[in-house]
Design an enzyme around this catalytic site. Structure first.
Site, PDB file in Angstrom:
ATOM      1  NE  ARG A  35      -3.955  -2.058   0.179  1.00  0.00           N
ATOM      2  CZ  ARG A  35      -3.834  -3.278  -0.323  1.00  0.00           C
ATOM      3  NH1 ARG A  35      -2.722  -3.644  -0.951  1.00  0.00           N
ATOM      4  NH2 ARG A  35      -4.819  -4.130  -0.236  1.00  0.00           N
ATOM      5  CG  LEU A  36       4.425   1.580   1.597  1.00  0.00           C
ATOM      6  CD1 LEU A  36       5.824   1.140   2.007  1.00  0.00           C
ATOM      7  CD2 LEU A  36       3.949   2.715   2.505  1.00  0.00           C
TER       8      LEU A  36
END
Ligand SMILES: Cc1cc2nc3c(=O)[nH]c(=O)nc-3n(C[C@H](O)[C@H](O)[C@H](O)COP(=O)(O)O)c2cc1C
Length: 210
Positions: A189-190
């Site tokens: 999720r970066l």
């Protein structure tokens, strides 16, 4: 995109370490080309959101039909719900999702009608059935039943046995962007999110957190 059976996905197809273009339209165009080359489903499909006079938003899918230096062209019925809303408030938002590339692009800007001559040219190149449909369908208006629509199709087929003129209420909007966000899915999720905001001169570029 990889998934497990909980419906959670991890994204790992690309990265945006830096701003690849000064001009966001060139950036958009290169991602659009990628989406075609990578075989993304329906790469021209885009959600467009409009707002009514009370500021309430509504969204629907349309197709991007032309990509110009100044913006993105879509075609629709000017008397449709979206058309009515644009006539009251020309601010719109576009959202492209190119799933196969794990990318989305958000665009905000204003919509303005294209010149009649441009709509005429585009309309003339559409299949006859779509041309008749543009006359027959009072887009977004309530109708009694399917038969009403089909009767209208018959009526206009008879009215225009040869060339179908463009209905005056059907045509293009040019969406002129003032804001872009390019989103590339990343692991954990970066994600990468690169933004362009129109400035007095050129574009202000900045990165935002995922
Ligand atoms: C993939 C896709 C593409 C569409 N393309 C268009 C389009 O280019 N123009 C259009 O008027 N409607 C298009 N539609 C139908 C719209 O989503 C919508 O039903 C219609 O424009 C009426 O919207 P409105 O009542 O909010 O004005 C498309 C629908 C889908 C699912």
């Amino acid at each position: 995109m990889s998934s497990d059976n909980t419906g959670r996905y991890d994204f790992n197809k690309g990265k945006l370490e830096d701003f690849p273009f000064e001009d966001p339209m060139l950036f958009f165009s290169s991602w659009y080309q990628d989406s075609i080359e990578q075989g993304c489903a329906d790469p021209q499909a885009v959600a467009i959101s409009t707002v009514n006079a009370d500021g309430k938003p509504s969204s629907r899918m349309v197709y991007m039909r032309n990509l110009l230096e100044e913006g993105i062209v879509i075609y629709t019925n000017y008397l449709s719900r979206k058309g009515g809303q644009i006539s009251q408030n020309h601010n719109v938002a576009l959202l492209f999702h190119w799933d196969c590339a794990e990318r989305q692009v958000r665009i905000e800007g204003v919509a303005e009608k294209v010149d009649d001559s441009i709509s005429d040219e585009y309309f003339a190149g559409r299949p006859r059935i779509s041309q008749i449909g543009a006359w027959a369908s009072e887009q977004s208006s309530e109708i009694d039943n399917r038969a009403t629509l089909e009767e209208r199709v018959k009526f206009f087929e008879e009215k225009y046995p040869d060339v179908v003129p463009r209905p005056p209420h059907w045509g293009g909007y040019l969406i002129k962007p003032s804001y872009f966000e390019f989103w590339q899915g990343r692991l954990g999720r970066l994600h990468d999110r690169l933004c362009y905001q129109k400035a007095e001169e050129g574009w202000r570029k900045f990165r935002i957190a995922p």
